[in-house]
Design an enzyme around this catalytic site. Structure first.
Site: not given
Length: 505
Positions: A185, A260, A295, A394
């Site tokens: 997905k 992750e 990331c 972030e």
């Protein structure tokens, strides 16, 4: 390599080796972030489509053409996929660029990594045959034990939009190498090349059900995949909040997950760097590569105060020289971010930093020469305090915040002053100091005198709120294997003699 002018393929869902229209016939627009135009549509899967894909995966595991294959047989499929990807590299890179917004040369480099990754896991699939059954030495001669490595079963793979086909490959290649049946997905914001992988699998004859690809929204396709009782594992790369939802849903079925998640990685620069320009370039690359949407981006520059004025002056010169343009243009080094929502989120981070007392040293807005598209200048923010949002959260965009330090102890404290723990970098001539920082960094990845190099052989992953489990290398293959103990009593003609035999009473 010439950039081809291509049409957007109109694909359906890839289920059981075939293209199938979603049962509810829903579709989602594909928006080119460089010009904000709708360039096509992707199918939007829902719970019914997920259930169909899971049934196809279960069937594949029961059939001889997939469920009983050796690693060597699966390796042939992986190598055939790699060859097809390489053959279609110009088209795939272009599709990735107009879907995702990253510069074309970066997308082309990603496709090279896709090829290498499939070939690497083909090698590991072959090697798995010799490791499938491993003897375990015991202290009792009356027993012998071995361990079997078997496919885990049906696995759900949920991937992000920043490296669409590469992140897909990080999960699909080891899952197939292990012999699992996988359901992918991808993010609804960048799905085109993941769907093209379905066409490649069809062309090379991958057995039906070994890989299904369901595009669509997270709550309509991702959530049913996570909570499906016949899905044995979920591997997810994406945001922390979504990771929490996945972990919570999977926990209801005691389903294993690999996560992750995000990061706020530090890059610590000492005054004994080898070369000023080299250090400046690694600092820029570590934060602005892939339009800052990484990331593991080293988005917190922690610099020794004795070198800070000189370093920042040179950093500013280099930053002003970055070419921001349509990502299909030659030598583009910074394209648009993925979507309007992400664009507005990044600008809000910058605005909040300014309101909290930070200084926007450079950037912070749309480039003047680009009137359309989700473009943001590479942004450098100084006078940052550790209480500020820009230090803690972030951003996932081309934004670098800067803080100075005096001593090693202060640098380590600043580096670890984050809830995340994905990557960390140090730039210094002193290799003993680098070793001290390697041990002190609370992260899953450490870069010494560089930032962001990524290879498919070593493990990738983090700690703290950056998630757990490892991608890439042999470690990723282990994610998709079940370890089964088999113990045999080797003297069945001799009684165990724990209970008294009725015949001897």
């Amino acid at each position: 390599m010439a950039i081809p002018n291509i049409r957007i393929p109109c694909r359906q869902l890839f289920i059981d080796g075939e293209w199938r229209e979603p049962l509810r016939k829903n579709r989602l627009p594909i928006i080119n972030p460089a010009n904000e135009e709708i360039i096509g549509y992707i199918p939007a899967a829902t719970e019914e489509d997920v259930d169909m894909a899971v049934k196809a995966a279960r069937s594949a595991l029961r059939r001889d053409d997939w469920g009983s294959t050796t690693g060597a047989q699966r390796a042939k499929y992986l190598r055939a996929i790699a060859a097809k990807v390489l053959e279609k590299k110009p088209e795939l890179a272009t599709l990735e660029t107009i879907d995702n917004g990253k510069p074309w040369f970066e997308a082309a480099s990603d496709i090279d990594d896709v090829v290498a990754c499939f070939e690497y896991y083909a090698d590991l699939a072959e090697a798995l045959d010799s490791k499938k059954q491993t003897e375990v030495k015991l202290h009792l001669d009356s027993f012998k034990t071995h361990v079997l490595r078997e496919p885990l079963g049906v696995v759900g793979l949920i991937t992000p939009w920043n490296y669409p086909l590469l992140m897909t490959t990080w999960k699909v290649a080891p899952a197939l190498a292990a012999g699992c049946a996988a359901i992918l997905k991808p993010s609804e914001l960048a799905s085109i090349t993941s769907l093209e992988l379905g066409e490649i699998c069809r062309e090379v004859g991958l057995p039906p059900g070994a890989l299904s690809i369901l595009t669509g929204l997270g709550h309509e396709a991702g959530s049913p995949l996570v909570s499906h009782p016949d899905v044995d594992k979920i591997a997810f790369t994406g945001s922390g909040p979504t990771g929490v939802k996945i972990m919570t849903a999977a926990a209801q079925l005691v389903k294993p997950v690999t996560l992750e998640l995000g990061g706020k990685s530090p890059i610590v620069v000492f005054d004994d760097i080898h070369d000023l320009d080299t250090a400046v370039e690694w600092t820029l690359f570590g934060c602005f590569w892939t339009n800052g949407q990484i990331c593991s981006a080293t988005s917190r520059l922690i610099i020794q105060e004795t070198i800070a004025p000189q370093f920042l002056a040179r950093l500013l010169e280099w930053t002003k020289n970055i070419k921001i343009s349509d990502p299909l243009e030659e030598d583009c080094k910074l394209g648009p971010v993925i979507s309007r929502g992400q664009y507005e989120k990044i600008l809000k981070f910058i605005s909040t930093a300014k309101d909290e007392g930070a200084t926007i040293l450079y950037g912070g807005d749309r480039p003047e020469h680009l009137k359309k598209g989700y473009y943001i200048q590479p942004t450098i923010i100084t006078d940052v305090d550790t209480s500020m949002e820009i230090w803690k959260e972030e951003v996932f965009g081309p934004v670098l915040c800067v803080k100075t330090f005096k001593t090693e102890e202060e640098a380590i404290e600043l580096a670890n002053d984050t809830k995340f723990g994905l990557g960390a970098a140090i730039l210094s001539k002193d290799l003993e100091r680098c070793e001290r920082f390697t041990k002190a960094f609370q992260s899953g990845i450490v870069w010494i005198n560089c930032s962001q190099p990524c290879f498919w052989q070593p493990p990738w992953g983090g700690k703290k709120r950056s998630g757990f489990g490892r991608e890439l290398g042999e470690w990723s293959l282990e994610n998709y294997l079940n370890i089964k103990q088999v113990t045999q009593y080797v003297t069945p003609d001799e009684p165990w003699a724990f209970y008294k035999s009725p015949s001897k009473l």
